[in-house]
Design a protein around this motif. Structure first.
Motif, PDB file in Angstrom:
ATOM      1  N   THR B 172      43.376  62.158 -28.633  1.00 20.82           N
ATOM      2  CA  THR B 172      43.536  63.338 -29.483  1.00 20.82           C
ATOM      3  C   THR B 172      44.979  63.434 -29.968  1.00 20.82           C
ATOM      4  O   THR B 172      45.387  64.445 -30.541  1.00 20.82           O
ATOM      5  CB  THR B 172      43.170  64.626 -28.714  1.00 20.82           C
ATOM      6  OG1 THR B 172      43.920  64.669 -27.495  1.00 20.82           O
ATOM      7  CG2 THR B 172      41.693  64.672 -28.385  1.00 20.82           C
ATOM      8  N   GLY B 173      45.757  62.380 -29.690  1.00 17.87           N
ATOM      9  CA  GLY B 173      47.108  62.310 -30.231  1.00 17.87           C
ATOM     10  C   GLY B 173      48.111  63.209 -29.539  1.00 17.87           C
ATOM     11  O   GLY B 173      49.047  63.690 -30.168  1.00 17.87           O
ATOM     12  N   ARG B 174      47.952  63.447 -28.244  1.00 18.48           N
ATOM     13  CA  ARG B 174      48.877  64.332 -27.550  1.00 18.48           C
ATOM     14  C   ARG B 174      49.827  63.587 -26.609  1.00 18.48           C
ATOM     15  O   ARG B 174      50.587  64.215 -25.890  1.00 18.48           O
ATOM     16  CB  ARG B 174      48.105  65.396 -26.749  1.00 18.48           C
ATOM     17  CG  ARG B 174      47.356  66.384 -27.605  1.00 18.48           C
ATOM     18  CD  ARG B 174      48.324  67.173 -28.486  1.00 18.48           C
ATOM     19  NE  ARG B 174      47.645  68.218 -29.239  1.00 18.48           N
ATOM     20  CZ  ARG B 174      47.060  68.012 -30.427  1.00 18.48           C
ATOM     21  NH1 ARG B 174      47.080  66.814 -30.988  1.00 18.48           N
ATOM     22  NH2 ARG B 174      46.462  69.008 -31.048  1.00 18.48           N
ATOM     23  N   LEU B 175      49.779  62.261 -26.613  1.00 16.22           N
ATOM     24  CA  LEU B 175      50.691  61.502 -25.768  1.00 16.22           C
ATOM     25  C   LEU B 175      51.825  60.946 -26.626  1.00 16.22           C
ATOM     26  O   LEU B 175      51.689  60.820 -27.840  1.00 16.22           O
ATOM     27  CB  LEU B 175      49.943  60.339 -25.090  1.00 16.22           C
ATOM     28  CG  LEU B 175      48.968  60.677 -23.971  1.00 16.22           C
ATOM     29  CD1 LEU B 175      48.533  59.411 -23.261  1.00 16.22           C
ATOM     30  CD2 LEU B 175      49.574  61.649 -22.970  1.00 16.22           C
ATOM     31  N   PRO B 176      52.973  60.631 -25.986  1.00 10.44           N
ATOM     32  CA  PRO B 176      54.083  60.042 -26.745  1.00 10.44           C
ATOM     33  C   PRO B 176      53.684  58.743 -27.454  1.00 10.44           C
ATOM     34  O   PRO B 176      54.224  58.427 -28.510  1.00 10.44           O
ATOM     35  CB  PRO B 176      55.137  59.776 -25.673  1.00 10.44           C
ATOM     36  CG  PRO B 176      54.798  60.688 -24.551  1.00 10.44           C
ATOM     37  CD  PRO B 176      53.324  60.876 -24.585  1.00 10.44           C
ATOM     38  N   ILE B 177      52.782  57.985 -26.847  1.00  6.75           N
ATOM     39  CA  ILE B 177      52.297  56.795 -27.550  1.00  6.75           C
ATOM     40  C   ILE B 177      51.072  57.214 -28.343  1.00  6.75           C
ATOM     41  O   ILE B 177      50.261  58.017 -27.890  1.00  6.75           O
ATOM     42  CB  ILE B 177      51.940  55.642 -26.586  1.00  6.75           C
ATOM     43  CG1 ILE B 177      51.049  56.163 -25.451  1.00  6.75           C
ATOM     44  CG2 ILE B 177      53.186  54.980 -26.051  1.00  6.75           C
ATOM     45  CD1 ILE B 177      50.298  55.085 -24.747  1.00  6.75           C
ATOM     46  N   HIS B 178      50.962  56.659 -29.543  1.00  7.57           N
ATOM     47  CA  HIS B 178      49.916  57.165 -30.421  1.00  7.57           C
ATOM     48  C   HIS B 178      48.754  56.206 -30.547  1.00  7.57           C
ATOM     49  O   HIS B 178      48.936  54.995 -30.644  1.00  7.57           O
ATOM     50  CB  HIS B 178      50.488  57.477 -31.802  1.00  7.57           C
ATOM     51  CG  HIS B 178      51.346  58.702 -31.760  1.00  7.57           C
ATOM     52  ND1 HIS B 178      50.831  59.944 -31.498  1.00  7.57           N
ATOM     53  CD2 HIS B 178      52.685  58.861 -31.905  1.00  7.57           C
ATOM     54  CE1 HIS B 178      51.815  60.825 -31.490  1.00  7.57           C
ATOM     55  NE2 HIS B 178      52.955  60.194 -31.727  1.00  7.57           N
ATOM     56  N   ALA B 179      47.582  56.772 -30.526  1.00 10.44           N
ATOM     57  CA  ALA B 179      46.381  55.986 -30.748  1.00 10.44           C
ATOM     58  C   ALA B 179      46.287  55.637 -32.234  1.00 10.44           C
ATOM     59  O   ALA B 179      46.823  56.358 -33.073  1.00 10.44           O
ATOM     60  CB  ALA B 179      45.161  56.796 -30.330  1.00 10.44           C
ATOM     61  N   PRO B 180      45.643  54.526 -32.571  1.00  5.30           N
ATOM     62  CA  PRO B 180      45.498  54.157 -33.988  1.00  5.30           C
ATOM     63  C   PRO B 180      44.693  55.200 -34.768  1.00  5.30           C
ATOM     64  O   PRO B 180      44.776  55.249 -35.991  1.00  5.30           O
ATOM     65  CB  PRO B 180      44.769  52.819 -33.927  1.00  5.30           C
ATOM     66  CG  PRO B 180      44.220  52.721 -32.555  1.00  5.30           C
ATOM     67  CD  PRO B 180      45.095  53.523 -31.682  1.00  5.30           C
TER      68      PRO B 180
END
Ligand code: ATP
Ligand code: MG
Lengths: 236, 443
Positions: B172-180
């Motif tokens: 869901t895009g809440r971590l410092p590393i981003h999902a594609p």
């Protein structure tokens, strides 16, 4: 030749329990494997049925190499193993135990169960009882019955007489003969050498992981060394 | 000489098991008095003891304990044999319970209660139901497959819960590393289940070849690794600061637009739906060939292999099913609560879920669900009766009492009840020729 064991070596960690064991079992035979405690009899059977892996050597069953086949496939190939100490499932009922023996088949198991109950009527009486509450002799019968449920061509029996009263031993040996007469080949591990040799066609003697003697059962029975070492009689 | 005095010692009146049990009943009475009493909700726990123990109101409870003791111990052999009243009720209803109609109707009624009852409770209890009870019930049902069905001890179970929760944060895009790509948490569910499943298989494949004790150690280590990773890898997981603002579930399908938002009840119903599905699937599994294989493995692994059960395959299956259930619970939790911190994934929680399973009755799906619900609900109930800080003292006492008087759990499975009975009858060790652990097994 139904079973062919050639130069098999098995080790537990660094200790070699089988140091190049070779023997054969022909279709229809009862072959017995004799030896003192720790000679490697159980190790041999467990290796044949895939519970242990040989470090070297080959095992073939019906012309097919089986020394890398996993244990659970052996039932499918036609090898039934009645392990040392019976190892029935203590909290499954007698019937559930028998059904586990036919686990690999989805098809009709009633006919097989009937055959087992014919051989061991006491199991029919006890079919609802927990395996763990059976007497030692009944547990041995259940263990044999469970193996028969897999319709084996070769039955491996590891000390079926262990801890049983002489009368029960005689009965179990009679039943083994009957199973053999119905067409199942038997490899019988025993310490009870006299009775095993009377039942078997041929015998092998194992000593510290090696075959030291092999002959017809009647000849072994008459052999002085056997009489002294395994039948508890002084040398004539 | 020594044997004589030993006999004499055993014959002393206070050494009779029956007499010694007085203590247990009186103790139980005091505990009940404390728990139900005015308690020490203000401050120190000694308040609770003073107000509860030294007040005259403790006396009826002690007397009550003695009466129960007398009824149980002296009320004839028959009553003694069935011990607590619960057992009488349960064993009496067991025969009726066998009938599928009775079962179906009871489960149906329970489901109706589970659906309707939360509509009439306060938001506080709805939060408890959605954030805690539903999540723990799901976790316990999953662990039950691993430990109750296949007999594998998994001490890192909460790690898969963490994987599910952090997967939700990631996708869901809440971590410092981003999902594609970013997804609605709903759509993370299959991904998280898959991830937990894959980690379960990767962890299980090398370890499940070994005997049971190794699995316990390896899973313990795995749980620690996941926890430490979550705590220390700030650049990836935000570390101990935690993750916030994890979005809620929502549906945008054709004309349907629904957002779960803050209220707890809609989340509770989603979780309830998953619990029902999972319970149904697992009970089907239990009564299938797979379930029989698990039972055989639990009883005697070598014998199972010798009768043609692919032991590694089925152990791996149980382990992975448990892991994916835990992962699913992780998504539900992360999306509902909206924030996660590594502290929610410590060893303590793996052990807590294990306790829930044992308390409810290992191997029995209904028992485990009930046990998890009761044990999760209880500390919240105690919050208003005793000093909230001492809740877990009572919690611990309850578990100890339970294990003494009903070791098989609240609603044990038929087989587990037999195991306990066997052990009590001394049958387990009676056969020296029975299964011996520690023999080498390859397959
Ligand atoms: N799991 C094991 N680990 C290490 N050594 C073992 C193991 N099992 C057997 N051995 C050793 O291997 C040797 C052969 O053991 P095995 O069990 O095959 O003997 P056996 O002929 O069946 O004896 P018995 O008649 O007493 O059953 C023994 O020296 C034994 O100590
Ligand atoms: Mg042996």
């Amino acid at each position: 030749m139904l079973l062919h064991v050639e130069d098999v070596r098995v080790a537990y960690g660094g200790i070699e329990a089988l140091r190049g064991v070779s023997f054969d079992v022909d279709e229809g035979e009862i072959v017995t494997l004799l030896g003192a405690n720790g000679a490697g009899k159980t190790t041999t059977l467990r290796t044949i049925s895939g519970l242990l892996r040989p470090r070297a050597g080959t095992i073939s069953f019906d012309g097919q190499r089986i020394d890398t086949v996993p244990a659970h496939m052996m039932v499918r190939l036609g090898i039934g193993h009645v392990p040392e100490g019976r190892r029935i499932f203590p909290r499954m009922s007698v019937r559930e135990n028998l059904m586990m023996g036919a686990y690999h088949r989805g098809d009709d198991t009633e006919a097989d169960a009937d055959r087992v109950f014919e051989l061991f009527p006491v199991l029919l009486e006890r079919q609802g009882q927990d395996g763990g509450t059976l007497s030692g002799g009944e547990q041995q019968m259940l263990a044999i019955g469970r193996a028969l449920m897999g319709r084996p061509r070769l039955l491996l029996l590891d000390e079926p007489s262990m801890g049983l009263a002489p009368m029960i031993v005689t009965r179990i040996f009679d039943i083994i003969r009957e199973i053999n007469q119905q067409g199942t080949t038997v490899l019988l591990v025993e310490q009870n050498a006299a009775q095993a040799l009377r039942l078997a066609t041929r015998g092998y003697v194992l000593e510290t992981g090696e075959v030291v003697m092999s002959d017809d059962a009647s000849k072994l029975l008459a052999d002085d060394r056997i009489r002294e070492a395994y039948l508890g009689e002084g040398a004539a | 000489m020594t044997t004589l005095s030993a006999v004499a010692r055993r014959a002393r009146w206070w050494n009779h098991a029956r007499v010694r049990r007085i203590g247990a009943y009186v103790f139980a009475g005091i505990v009940v008095a404390l728990v139900t009493g005015p308690g020490g909700s203000e401050g120190h726990y000694s308040n609770g003891l003073r107000h509860g123990l030294l007040a005259p109101r403790v006396i009826p409870f002690i007397v009550g304990g003695l009466v129960v003791w007398a009824a149980v111990e002296l009320g004839g052999r028959q009553l003694y044999r069935v011990r607590p009243l619960v057992t009488t009720v349960v064993s009496g209803s067991q025969r009726r319970w066998q009938s599928p109609v009775v079962r179906l109707v009871s489960y149906g009624l329970l489901l109706v209660v589970a659906i309707v009852y939360p509509m009439h409770i306060s938001e506080f209890w709805r939060v408890v139901a959605a954030n805690e009870i539903a999540i723990y019930v799901l976790l316990a049902i999953g662990l039950n497959v691993v430990i109750g069905f296949a007999g594998l001890l998994d001490l890192g179970y909460i790690a898969f819960f963490a994987i599910g929760a952090y997967a939700t944060a990631y996708f869901t895009g809440r971590l410092p590393i981003h999902a594609p790509f970013t997804l609605n948490p709903f759509l993370v569910i299959p991904l998280a289940i898959g991830l937990a499943l894959i980690s379960g298989v990767i962890l299980g494949f090398p370890t499940l070849r070994l005997r049971g004790d190794y699995l316990a150690i390896v899973t313990l280590g795995f749980g620690e690794i996941v926890y430490e990773f979550a705590k220390n890898q700030q650049g990836i997981t935000t570390g101990s600061a935690g993750v916030f603002n994890i979005p809620h579930f929502s549906i945008h399908l054709l004309d349907i637009n629904y957002d779960w938002g803050l209220p707890s009840l809609p989340y509770y119903y989603v979780s309830l739906g998953f619990i029902v599905v999972v319970m149904f699937l697992f009970s089907r599994l239990e009564n299938s060939r797979v379930g029989r294989a698990w039972t055989a493995i639990r009883e005697d692994e070598v014998a199972a292999a010798a009768t043609g059960v692919a032991t590694l395959k089925y152990k791996l299956m149980a382990f992975a099913i448990g892991a994916s259930t835990s992962g699913l619970a992780g998504v539900l939790f992360a999306s509902k609560v909206g924030s996660i911190t590594p502290d929610a994934f410590t060893l303590q929680y793996s052990i807590l879920v294990l306790v829930l399973v044992i308390f409810g009755g290992m191997g029995s799906i209904a028992g485990v669900a009930l046990g998890a619900a009761v044990l999760t609900w209880l500390p919240e109930l105690l919050r208003t009766h005793v000093n909230p800080q001492n809740r877990f003292i009572y919690f611990g006492m309850l578990i100890i009492i339970m294990m003494i008087f009903r070791p098989q759990g609240l609603l044990p499975s038929r087989r587990r009840a037999r195991e306990i009975r066997f052990a009590e009858a001394g049958l387990e060790g009676a056969d020296a020729l029975g299964p011996t652990p520690g023999s080498g097994l390859t397959s």
